[in-house]
Design a protein around this motif. Structure first.
Motif, PDB file in Angstrom:
ATOM      1  N   UNK A  24       0.837  -1.198   0.000  1.00  0.00           N
ATOM      2  CA  UNK A  24       0.000   0.000   0.000  1.00  0.00           C
ATOM      3  C   UNK A  24       0.875   1.252   0.000  1.00  0.00           C
ATOM      4  N   UNK A  25       1.910   1.244   0.816  1.00  0.00           N
ATOM      5  CA  UNK A  25       2.835   2.382   0.859  1.00  0.00           C
ATOM      6  C   UNK A  25       3.463   2.638  -0.506  1.00  0.00           C
ATOM      7  N   UNK A  26       3.927   1.587  -1.124  1.00  0.00           N
ATOM      8  CA  UNK A  26       4.574   1.721  -2.429  1.00  0.00           C
ATOM      9  C   UNK A  26       3.591   2.210  -3.483  1.00  0.00           C
ATOM     10  N   UNK A  55      -4.205  12.060  -5.476  1.00  0.00           N
ATOM     11  CA  UNK A  55      -3.762  12.949  -4.384  1.00  0.00           C
ATOM     12  C   UNK A  55      -4.459  12.609  -3.078  1.00  0.00           C
ATOM     13  N   UNK A  56      -5.434  11.705  -3.134  1.00  0.00           N
ATOM     14  CA  UNK A  56      -6.231  11.404  -1.949  1.00  0.00           C
ATOM     15  C   UNK A  56      -6.557   9.918  -1.926  1.00  0.00           C
ATOM     16  N   UNK A  57      -6.511   9.323  -0.709  1.00  0.00           N
ATOM     17  CA  UNK A  57      -6.720   7.881  -0.582  1.00  0.00           C
ATOM     18  C   UNK A  57      -7.597   7.578   0.622  1.00  0.00           C
ATOM     19  N   UNK A  58      -8.489   6.623   0.453  1.00  0.00           N
ATOM     20  CA  UNK A  58      -9.252   6.053   1.558  1.00  0.00           C
ATOM     21  C   UNK A  58      -8.549   4.758   1.947  1.00  0.00           C
ATOM     22  N   UNK A  59      -8.157   4.664   3.209  1.00  0.00           N
ATOM     23  CA  UNK A  59      -7.234   3.614   3.648  1.00  0.00           C
ATOM     24  C   UNK A  59      -7.965   2.577   4.491  1.00  0.00           C
ATOM     25  N   UNK A  60      -8.139   1.379   3.931  1.00  0.00           N
ATOM     26  CA  UNK A  60      -8.827   0.297   4.637  1.00  0.00           C
ATOM     27  C   UNK A  60      -7.809  -0.689   5.193  1.00  0.00           C
ATOM     28  N   UNK A  61      -7.080  -0.216   6.161  1.00  0.00           N
ATOM     29  CA  UNK A  61      -6.214  -1.065   6.982  1.00  0.00           C
ATOM     30  C   UNK A  61      -6.021  -0.328   8.299  1.00  0.00           C
ATOM     31  N   UNK A  62      -5.292  -0.907   9.219  1.00  0.00           N
ATOM     32  CA  UNK A  62      -5.098  -0.307  10.533  1.00  0.00           C
ATOM     33  C   UNK A  62      -4.471   1.083  10.353  1.00  0.00           C
ATOM     34  N   UNK A 114      -2.554   2.969  11.889  1.00  0.00           N
ATOM     35  CA  UNK A 114      -1.181   3.261  12.291  1.00  0.00           C
ATOM     36  C   UNK A 114      -0.272   3.515  11.098  1.00  0.00           C
ATOM     37  N   UNK A 115      -0.608   2.912   9.953  1.00  0.00           N
ATOM     38  CA  UNK A 115       0.191   3.083   8.747  1.00  0.00           C
ATOM     39  C   UNK A 115       0.136   4.514   8.224  1.00  0.00           C
ATOM     40  N   UNK A 163       6.024   9.893   4.258  1.00  0.00           N
ATOM     41  CA  UNK A 163       6.580   9.589   2.936  1.00  0.00           C
ATOM     42  C   UNK A 163       6.011  10.488   1.843  1.00  0.00           C
ATOM     43  N   UNK A 164       4.727  10.833   1.969  1.00  0.00           N
ATOM     44  CA  UNK A 164       4.052  11.580   0.897  1.00  0.00           C
ATOM     45  C   UNK A 164       3.268  12.744   1.500  1.00  0.00           C
ATOM     46  N   UNK A 165       3.971  13.779   1.983  1.00  0.00           N
ATOM     47  CA  UNK A 165       3.301  14.874   2.692  1.00  0.00           C
ATOM     48  C   UNK A 165       2.356  15.698   1.823  1.00  0.00           C
TER      49      UNK A 165
END
Length: 312
Positions: free
Chosen positions: A221-223, A231-238, A240-241, A248-250
Protein backbone atom coordinates in the motif's frame (compact mmCIF):
# COMPACT_ATOMS: atom_id res chain seq x y z
CA UNK A 1 13.05 22.41 29.03
CA UNK A 2 12.90 18.78 27.88
CA UNK A 3 9.39 17.30 28.10
CA UNK A 4 8.75 13.85 29.51
CA UNK A 5 8.35 12.14 26.14
CA UNK A 6 11.61 13.61 24.90
CA UNK A 7 13.45 12.50 28.05
CA UNK A 8 12.05 8.98 27.58
CA UNK A 9 13.24 8.93 23.96
CA UNK A 10 16.69 10.11 25.02
CA UNK A 11 16.90 7.42 27.70
CA UNK A 12 15.77 4.76 25.20
CA UNK A 13 18.51 5.84 22.78
CA UNK A 14 21.07 5.69 25.58
CA UNK A 15 20.03 2.18 26.62
CA UNK A 16 20.10 0.95 23.02
CA UNK A 17 23.73 2.03 22.76
CA UNK A 18 24.67 0.58 26.15
CA UNK A 19 23.00 -2.78 25.53
CA UNK A 20 23.67 -3.12 21.80
CA UNK A 21 19.93 -3.25 21.23
CA UNK A 22 17.71 -2.46 18.25
CA UNK A 23 14.00 -1.78 18.14
CA UNK A 24 11.88 -3.34 15.40
CA UNK A 25 8.42 -1.78 15.11
CA UNK A 26 5.37 -2.62 13.05
CA UNK A 27 3.50 0.00 11.04
CA UNK A 28 0.43 -0.44 13.27
CA UNK A 29 2.11 0.86 16.44
CA UNK A 30 1.61 4.46 17.50
CA UNK A 31 3.62 7.26 15.82
CA UNK A 32 5.74 7.93 18.93
CA UNK A 33 6.71 4.24 19.09
CA UNK A 34 7.51 4.23 15.38
CA UNK A 35 9.74 7.27 15.94
CA UNK A 36 12.11 5.39 18.28
CA UNK A 37 12.36 2.32 16.03
CA UNK A 38 15.57 1.45 14.24
CA UNK A 39 13.57 -0.46 11.65
CA UNK A 40 9.92 -0.01 10.71
CA UNK A 41 8.06 -2.44 8.50
CA UNK A 42 5.43 -5.11 7.92
CA UNK A 43 5.68 -8.71 9.14
CA UNK A 44 7.77 -9.99 6.23
CA UNK A 45 10.26 -7.13 6.26
CA UNK A 46 10.70 -7.34 10.03
CA UNK A 47 11.14 -11.13 9.92
CA UNK A 48 13.97 -10.71 7.43
CA UNK A 49 15.46 -7.76 9.31
CA UNK A 50 15.54 -9.75 12.57
CA UNK A 51 17.98 -12.18 10.93
CA UNK A 52 20.17 -9.39 9.57
CA UNK A 53 20.60 -7.00 12.49
CA UNK A 54 23.96 -6.85 14.20
CA UNK A 55 22.77 -6.56 17.78
CA UNK A 56 22.71 -8.62 20.94
CA UNK A 57 19.19 -7.55 21.87
CA UNK A 58 16.07 -7.18 19.74
CA UNK A 59 13.14 -5.32 21.27
CA UNK A 60 10.05 -6.03 19.22
CA UNK A 61 7.51 -3.21 19.30
CA UNK A 62 4.55 -5.21 18.07
CA UNK A 63 2.38 -8.12 19.09
CA UNK A 64 3.48 -11.39 20.66
CA UNK A 65 3.66 -13.63 17.59
CA UNK A 66 6.04 -11.14 15.94
CA UNK A 67 8.49 -11.30 18.82
CA UNK A 68 8.20 -15.09 18.78
CA UNK A 69 9.09 -15.09 15.08
CA UNK A 70 12.17 -12.97 15.77
CA UNK A 71 13.27 -15.42 18.47
CA UNK A 72 12.70 -18.40 16.17
CA UNK A 73 15.03 -16.83 13.60
CA UNK A 74 17.54 -15.47 16.12
CA UNK A 75 17.87 -18.01 18.95
CA UNK A 76 21.25 -16.61 19.94
CA UNK A 77 19.84 -13.13 20.55
CA UNK A 78 17.84 -11.82 23.47
CA UNK A 79 14.37 -10.92 22.19
CA UNK A 80 12.29 -8.63 24.36
CA UNK A 81 8.62 -7.69 24.11
CA UNK A 82 7.40 -4.59 25.98
CA UNK A 83 3.85 -5.89 26.33
CA UNK A 84 3.52 -9.71 26.45
CA UNK A 85 -0.28 -9.41 26.63
CA UNK A 86 -0.36 -7.81 23.18
CA UNK A 87 -1.96 -10.69 21.31
CA UNK A 88 -3.68 -11.13 17.96
CA UNK A 89 -7.23 -12.19 17.13
CA UNK A 90 -5.93 -14.29 14.23
CA UNK A 91 -3.39 -16.13 16.36
CA UNK A 92 -6.02 -16.64 19.05
CA UNK A 93 -8.41 -18.18 16.51
CA UNK A 94 -6.04 -21.01 15.59
CA UNK A 95 -4.92 -23.31 18.39
CA UNK A 96 -2.16 -25.83 17.71
CA UNK A 97 -4.25 -28.77 18.93
CA UNK A 98 -7.08 -27.79 16.58
CA UNK A 99 -4.75 -27.46 13.60
CA UNK A 100 -3.26 -30.85 14.44
CA UNK A 101 -6.74 -32.41 14.30
CA UNK A 102 -7.46 -30.75 10.96
CA UNK A 103 -4.18 -32.07 9.56
CA UNK A 104 -5.16 -35.57 10.66
CA UNK A 105 -8.44 -35.17 8.76
CA UNK A 106 -6.55 -34.04 5.62
CA UNK A 107 -3.27 -36.01 5.68
CA UNK A 108 -2.48 -35.27 2.03
CA UNK A 109 -2.74 -31.48 2.47
CA UNK A 110 0.22 -29.10 2.78
CA UNK A 111 -0.18 -26.53 5.54
CA UNK A 112 0.33 -22.85 4.70
CA UNK A 113 0.01 -20.65 7.79
CA UNK A 114 0.00 -16.89 8.03
CA UNK A 115 2.71 -15.48 10.29
CA UNK A 116 -0.11 -14.24 12.51
CA UNK A 117 0.04 -17.52 14.43
CA UNK A 118 1.71 -18.90 17.53
CA UNK A 119 5.08 -20.64 17.38
CA UNK A 120 3.31 -23.94 18.12
CA UNK A 121 1.15 -23.52 15.01
CA UNK A 122 4.20 -22.61 12.93
CA UNK A 123 5.81 -25.83 14.14
CA UNK A 124 2.91 -27.76 12.55
CA UNK A 125 3.17 -25.74 9.33
CA UNK A 126 4.97 -26.62 6.10
CA UNK A 127 5.44 -23.05 4.92
CA UNK A 128 4.48 -19.71 6.40
CA UNK A 129 3.36 -16.65 4.51
CA UNK A 130 2.64 -12.97 5.09
CA UNK A 131 0.14 -10.77 3.33
CA UNK A 132 3.09 -9.48 1.27
CA UNK A 133 4.05 -12.87 -0.16
CA UNK A 134 1.00 -15.13 0.31
CA UNK A 135 0.32 -15.21 -3.44
CA UNK A 136 3.93 -16.14 -4.25
CA UNK A 137 3.96 -18.80 -1.53
CA UNK A 138 0.79 -20.48 -2.79
CA UNK A 139 1.93 -20.20 -6.41
CA UNK A 140 5.20 -21.91 -5.45
CA UNK A 141 3.21 -25.04 -4.52
CA UNK A 142 2.19 -27.42 -7.36
CA UNK A 143 -1.36 -26.70 -8.52
CA UNK A 144 -2.52 -30.25 -7.80
CA UNK A 145 -1.25 -30.18 -4.20
CA UNK A 146 -4.15 -29.69 -1.72
CA UNK A 147 -3.57 -26.96 0.85
CA UNK A 148 -4.78 -26.10 4.32
CA UNK A 149 -4.60 -22.30 4.61
CA UNK A 150 -4.73 -20.93 8.16
CA UNK A 151 -5.95 -18.91 9.91
CA UNK A 152 -7.29 -15.93 7.90
CA UNK A 153 -10.29 -16.87 5.77
CA UNK A 154 -10.32 -13.48 4.06
CA UNK A 155 -6.69 -13.60 2.96
CA UNK A 156 -7.05 -17.26 2.04
CA UNK A 157 -10.18 -16.56 0.01
CA UNK A 158 -8.48 -13.67 -1.76
CA UNK A 159 -5.51 -15.86 -2.73
CA UNK A 160 -7.87 -18.64 -3.79
CA UNK A 161 -9.70 -16.26 -6.13
CA UNK A 162 -6.43 -14.96 -7.60
CA UNK A 163 -5.03 -18.42 -8.24
CA UNK A 164 -8.25 -20.24 -9.13
CA UNK A 165 -7.26 -23.10 -6.83
CA UNK A 166 -10.17 -25.26 -5.73
CA UNK A 167 -8.20 -27.56 -3.42
CA UNK A 168 -7.76 -25.17 -0.47
CA UNK A 169 -9.25 -25.76 2.96
CA UNK A 170 -9.63 -22.36 4.65
CA UNK A 171 -9.42 -21.97 8.41
CA UNK A 172 -12.32 -19.93 9.76
CA UNK A 173 -10.39 -17.09 11.38
CA UNK A 174 -10.16 -13.35 10.82
CA UNK A 175 -8.46 -10.16 11.94
CA UNK A 176 -10.94 -8.20 14.02
CA UNK A 177 -9.59 -4.91 12.66
CA UNK A 178 -9.96 -5.71 8.97
CA UNK A 179 -13.14 -7.76 9.37
CA UNK A 180 -14.99 -4.80 10.86
CA UNK A 181 -14.58 -2.24 8.08
CA UNK A 182 -17.99 -1.11 6.86
CA UNK A 183 -18.64 -1.42 3.12
CA UNK A 184 -21.61 0.93 3.41
CA UNK A 185 -19.54 3.61 5.11
CA UNK A 186 -16.75 3.16 2.59
CA UNK A 187 -19.20 3.70 -0.28
CA UNK A 188 -20.48 6.85 1.41
CA UNK A 189 -16.91 8.09 1.82
CA UNK A 190 -16.24 7.39 -1.87
CA UNK A 191 -19.27 9.52 -2.75
CA UNK A 192 -17.88 12.40 -0.65
CA UNK A 193 -14.37 11.96 -2.09
CA UNK A 194 -14.95 11.00 -5.74
CA UNK A 195 -11.32 11.59 -6.73
CA UNK A 196 -9.92 9.41 -3.93
CA UNK A 197 -8.64 5.91 -4.52
CA UNK A 198 -9.33 3.06 -2.11
CA UNK A 199 -6.40 0.99 -0.82
CA UNK A 200 -7.28 -2.13 1.17
CA UNK A 201 -5.55 -4.93 3.01
CA UNK A 202 -6.37 -8.51 1.83
CA UNK A 203 -7.51 -9.39 5.36
CA UNK A 204 -10.63 -7.33 4.63
CA UNK A 205 -13.89 -9.01 3.64
CA UNK A 206 -14.45 -9.78 -0.03
CA UNK A 207 -17.16 -7.17 -0.55
CA UNK A 208 -14.85 -4.44 0.73
CA UNK A 209 -11.90 -5.66 -1.33
CA UNK A 210 -14.10 -5.42 -4.41
CA UNK A 211 -14.46 -1.67 -3.74
CA UNK A 212 -10.69 -1.15 -3.74
CA UNK A 213 -8.43 0.28 -6.43
CA UNK A 214 -5.44 -1.49 -4.87
CA UNK A 215 -5.25 -4.50 -2.56
CA UNK A 216 -2.03 -5.34 -0.74
CA UNK A 217 -0.03 -5.59 2.46
CA UNK A 218 1.01 -2.44 4.30
CA UNK A 219 4.33 -2.29 2.43
CA UNK A 220 2.53 -2.69 -0.88
CA UNK A 221 0.00 0.00 0.00
CA UNK A 222 2.83 2.38 0.86
CA UNK A 223 4.57 1.72 -2.43
CA UNK A 224 1.38 2.05 -4.46
CA UNK A 225 0.57 5.45 -2.97
CA UNK A 226 4.04 6.64 -3.91
CA UNK A 227 3.82 5.57 -7.55
CA UNK A 228 0.13 6.35 -8.12
CA UNK A 229 -1.01 9.75 -9.39
CA UNK A 230 -4.00 10.27 -7.07
CA UNK A 231 -3.76 12.95 -4.38
CA UNK A 232 -6.23 11.40 -1.95
CA UNK A 233 -6.72 7.88 -0.58
CA UNK A 234 -9.25 6.05 1.56
CA UNK A 235 -7.23 3.61 3.65
CA UNK A 236 -8.83 0.30 4.64
CA UNK A 237 -6.21 -1.07 6.98
CA UNK A 238 -5.10 -0.31 10.53
CA UNK A 239 -4.63 3.49 10.68
CA UNK A 240 -1.18 3.26 12.29
CA UNK A 241 0.19 3.08 8.75
CA UNK A 242 -1.09 6.59 8.02
CA UNK A 243 1.68 8.31 9.99
CA UNK A 244 4.26 6.66 7.72
CA UNK A 245 2.17 7.53 4.64
CA UNK A 246 2.08 11.20 5.64
CA UNK A 247 5.81 11.18 6.32
CA UNK A 248 6.58 9.59 2.94
CA UNK A 249 4.05 11.58 0.90
CA UNK A 250 3.30 14.87 2.69
CA UNK A 251 1.59 16.34 -0.37
CA UNK A 252 -1.09 13.63 -0.37
CA UNK A 253 -4.14 13.12 1.84
CA UNK A 254 -4.94 9.84 3.61
CA UNK A 255 -8.33 9.18 5.20
CA UNK A 256 -8.94 6.11 7.38
CA UNK A 257 -11.87 3.91 6.39
CA UNK A 258 -14.55 3.53 9.04
CA UNK A 259 -15.56 0.46 11.04
CA UNK A 260 -19.09 -0.79 11.47
CA UNK A 261 -19.13 0.44 15.07
CA UNK A 262 -20.72 3.87 14.86
CA UNK A 263 -18.96 5.01 18.04
CA UNK A 264 -15.48 4.69 16.52
CA UNK A 265 -13.80 7.16 14.19
CA UNK A 266 -11.29 4.59 12.91
CA UNK A 267 -10.46 0.91 13.18
CA UNK A 268 -7.46 0.45 15.46
CA UNK A 269 -5.73 -2.69 16.68
CA UNK A 270 -5.97 -2.38 20.44
CA UNK A 271 -3.17 -4.91 20.85
CA UNK A 272 -0.68 -2.84 18.86
CA UNK A 273 -1.65 0.27 20.80
CA UNK A 274 -0.70 -1.49 24.06
CA UNK A 275 2.96 -0.87 23.18
CA UNK A 276 4.05 2.49 24.62
CA UNK A 277 7.28 4.45 25.04
CA UNK A 278 7.10 3.93 28.80
CA UNK A 279 6.87 0.14 28.38
CA UNK A 280 9.74 0.14 25.87
CA UNK A 281 11.90 2.07 28.32
CA UNK A 282 11.11 -0.22 31.25
CA UNK A 283 11.74 -3.32 29.12
CA UNK A 284 15.17 -2.04 28.08
CA UNK A 285 15.99 -1.13 31.68
CA UNK A 286 14.91 -4.51 33.06
CA UNK A 287 15.96 -6.74 30.16
CA UNK A 288 12.50 -8.30 30.42
CA UNK A 289 9.95 -9.58 29.48
CA UNK A 290 12.01 -11.91 27.31
CA UNK A 291 10.75 -14.42 24.74
CA UNK A 292 11.76 -17.96 25.74
CA UNK A 293 10.90 -20.86 23.43
CA UNK A 294 11.11 -24.64 23.66
CA UNK A 295 14.01 -25.56 21.37
CA UNK A 296 12.26 -28.47 19.67
CA UNK A 297 9.26 -26.30 18.86
CA UNK A 298 11.53 -23.46 17.77
CA UNK A 299 13.40 -25.65 15.28
CA UNK A 300 10.16 -26.97 13.78
CA UNK A 301 8.80 -23.44 13.45
CA UNK A 302 12.06 -22.20 11.94
CA UNK A 303 11.73 -24.63 9.05
CA UNK A 304 8.34 -23.22 8.03
CA UNK A 305 9.56 -19.62 8.28
CA UNK A 306 12.75 -20.28 6.30
CA UNK A 307 10.67 -22.04 3.67
CA UNK A 308 8.71 -18.82 3.37
CA UNK A 309 11.76 -16.58 3.17
CA UNK A 310 13.26 -18.76 0.44
CA UNK A 311 10.29 -18.11 -1.89
CA UNK A 312 11.32 -15.46 -4.42
Amino acid sequence: MVNNSESIRQRIDQLKREKNAVILAHYYTTPDVQAVADFLGDSLALSIKAREVDAEVILFAGVHFMAETAKVLCPEKTVLIPEPEAGCSLADSCKAEDLKRLKEQHPDHLVVSYVNTTVEVKALTDICCTSSNALKVVESIPADQPIIFAPDRNLGGYIQRLTGRKNMVLWDGCCHVHEDFSVEKLRAMKARHPEAKVVAHPECRRELIEEADYVGATSGILKFCGTDSAREYLVATEPGIISEMVKCYPDKKFIPALPGNSNCCCNECNYMKMVTLEKILKTLEDGAPEIILDEQVRKAAERSILNMISVK
